[in-house]
Design a protein around this motif. Structure first.
Motif, short mmCIF file in Angstrom:
data_model
loop_
_atom_site.label_atom_id
_atom_site.label_comp_id
_atom_site.label_asym_id
_atom_site.label_seq_id
_atom_site.Cartn_x
_atom_site.Cartn_y
_atom_site.Cartn_z
N ASN A 94 64.01 38.93 75.65
CA ASN A 94 63.72 40.36 75.83
C ASN A 94 63.37 40.68 77.28
O ASN A 94 63.78 41.71 77.81
CB ASN A 94 62.57 40.79 74.92
N MET A 95 62.64 39.80 77.91
CA MET A 95 62.29 40.00 79.32
C MET A 95 63.55 39.97 80.18
O MET A 95 63.70 40.75 81.14
CB MET A 95 61.32 38.91 79.79
N ALA A 96 64.48 39.08 79.84
CA ALA A 96 65.73 38.99 80.59
C ALA A 96 66.53 40.28 80.46
O ALA A 96 67.11 40.78 81.45
CB ALA A 96 66.56 37.81 80.09
N VAL A 97 66.57 40.85 79.26
CA VAL A 97 67.29 42.10 79.04
C VAL A 97 66.66 43.23 79.84
O VAL A 97 67.35 44.08 80.41
CB VAL A 97 67.33 42.46 77.54
N VAL A 98 65.34 43.25 79.91
CA VAL A 98 64.63 44.28 80.68
C VAL A 98 65.04 44.22 82.15
O VAL A 98 65.41 45.23 82.76
CB VAL A 98 63.10 44.10 80.55
N VAL A 99 64.98 43.02 82.72
CA VAL A 99 65.29 42.86 84.13
C VAL A 99 66.76 43.17 84.42
O VAL A 99 67.10 43.87 85.38
CB VAL A 99 64.95 41.43 84.60
N LEU A 100 67.64 42.66 83.57
CA LEU A 100 69.07 42.87 83.79
C LEU A 100 69.47 44.32 83.61
O LEU A 100 70.36 44.82 84.31
CB LEU A 100 69.88 41.98 82.84
N SER A 101 68.85 45.02 82.69
CA SER A 101 69.15 46.44 82.50
C SER A 101 68.82 47.23 83.75
O SER A 101 69.61 48.07 84.20
CB SER A 101 68.35 47.00 81.31
N VAL B 96 64.40 49.43 79.16
CA VAL B 96 63.13 48.80 79.53
C VAL B 96 62.04 49.14 78.51
O VAL B 96 61.29 48.27 78.04
CB VAL B 96 62.70 49.24 80.94
N MET B 97 61.93 50.42 78.17
CA MET B 97 60.91 50.83 77.20
C MET B 97 61.16 50.23 75.83
O MET B 97 60.23 49.78 75.14
CB MET B 97 60.88 52.36 77.11
N TYR B 98 62.43 50.20 75.42
CA TYR B 98 62.78 49.66 74.10
C TYR B 98 62.44 48.17 74.02
O TYR B 98 61.84 47.69 73.05
CB TYR B 98 64.27 49.88 73.83
N CYS B 99 62.85 47.44 75.08
CA CYS B 99 62.59 46.00 75.08
C CYS B 99 61.10 45.69 75.27
O CYS B 99 60.63 44.64 74.83
CB CYS B 99 63.40 45.32 76.19
N SER B 100 60.38 46.59 75.93
CA SER B 100 58.94 46.39 76.10
C SER B 100 58.23 46.40 74.75
O SER B 100 57.28 45.64 74.52
CB SER B 100 58.35 47.47 77.00
N VAL B 101 58.70 47.27 73.85
CA VAL B 101 58.15 47.28 72.49
C VAL B 101 58.42 45.95 71.81
O VAL B 101 57.56 45.39 71.13
CB VAL B 101 58.78 48.43 71.67
N GLY B 102 59.63 45.42 72.03
CA GLY B 102 59.96 44.11 71.46
C GLY B 102 59.09 43.01 72.04
O GLY B 102 58.72 42.08 71.33
N LEU B 103 58.77 43.12 73.32
CA LEU B 103 57.91 42.12 73.95
C LEU B 103 56.51 42.13 73.34
O LEU B 103 55.93 41.09 73.06
CB LEU B 103 57.83 42.38 75.46
#
Length: 258
Positions: free
Chosen positions: A220-227, A199-206
């Motif tokens: 990236n949002m999808a990866v956050v939610v699915l993780s 979540v933190m890693y993908c949040s940086v990407g967002l």
């Protein structure tokens, strides 16, 4: 079988032979914790130990199962009763284990069913919730953490230990249960921590995508939610396994304290 009556009988016969629990345990090559469990009425000797136990206590198997000394005239009737009772208890034990397993599987399918129904009502395509890469990464990382901790084998051993009867005559059974419990706890924590890290890693990407690549915000949002979803679901699946292991550990430790 009346475990309390049989346990008292084992205690009396052991005292009659002037044996301590430790001495009897050494003769049978088991732990004195197991002897204590029998005498407290918390369990029965395994079939393979009945003959050696009877020899050590100078009794016969029929008397052991009956929990009392038997005269010749009552011996035959008691033998038939004990055989019938053993058959019934074996069937009940098998049914109970099957019920635990089926209940566990049913609970997982109920959760999945609720998710599918909720998505259908919201007109959301379930394909959006399938991310094989995220699932594989989560599985690989959890496996690596378990392997590094030396608990990978204990993790896979946790499932039969949780839902099947354990061999109380195994000197290392309590240690196996504790290692399996620790392995399950580590797997649950790792899945949650990896999800939070993702979540933190993908949040940086967002944040970066807001200015540089707006088209990457959705993926990236999808990866956050699915993780988060996969991590929480994996932990939920392991919750009943951890709970059953803890119950068995507490039972054995309580017996050893008596």
């Amino acid at each position: 079988m009346d475990q309390v009556k049989t346990g008292k009988f084992i205690y009396d016969m052991r005292k009659e032979q002037n044996l301590t629990q430790k001495q009897l345990a050494e003769m049978l090559e088991i732990s004195d914790r197991t002897i204590s469990k029998w005498e407290c009425g918390k369990g029965m000797p395994e079939v393979g130990l009945m003959m050696p136990l009877c020899e050590a206590l100078n009794i016969n198997v029929n008397e052991l199962l009956s929990g009392e000394r038997l005269s010749d005239e009552h011996y035959s009737n008691k033998a038939e009763e004990n055989i019938i009772q053993l058959i019934k208890e074996n069937k009940q034990s098998g049914k109970k284990t099957l019920q635990y397993v089926l209940g566990y599987i049913a609970a997982i399918f109920v959760i999945l069913g609720l998710v599918v129904v909720s998505l259908a009502q919201a007109s959301v395509n379930i394909i959006y919730f399938l991310d094989y890469v995220t699932a594989i990464v989560l599985f690989v990382v959890v496996t690596l953490f378990l392997a590094v901790a030396g608990l990978l084998r204990d993790f896979f051993r946790a499932f039969p230990l949780a839902f099947k009867g354990v061999d109380d005559n195994d000197n290392a059974v309590l240690d196996k249960l504790k290692r399996a419990y620790n392995a399950v706890c580590l797997a649950m924590k790792t899945s949650i921590y990896i999800s939070l890290f993702s979540v933190m890693y993908c949040s940086v990407g967002l944040l970066h995508g807001l200015f540089a690549s707006p088209e990457l915000i959705g993926p990236n949002m999808a990866v956050v939610v699915l993780s988060l979803l996969y991590g929480v679901f994996f932990s939920m699946v392991l919750l009943p396994v951890r709970a059953r292991l803890k119950v068995k550990i507490d039972e054995l430790e309580n017996v050893s304290d008596l």
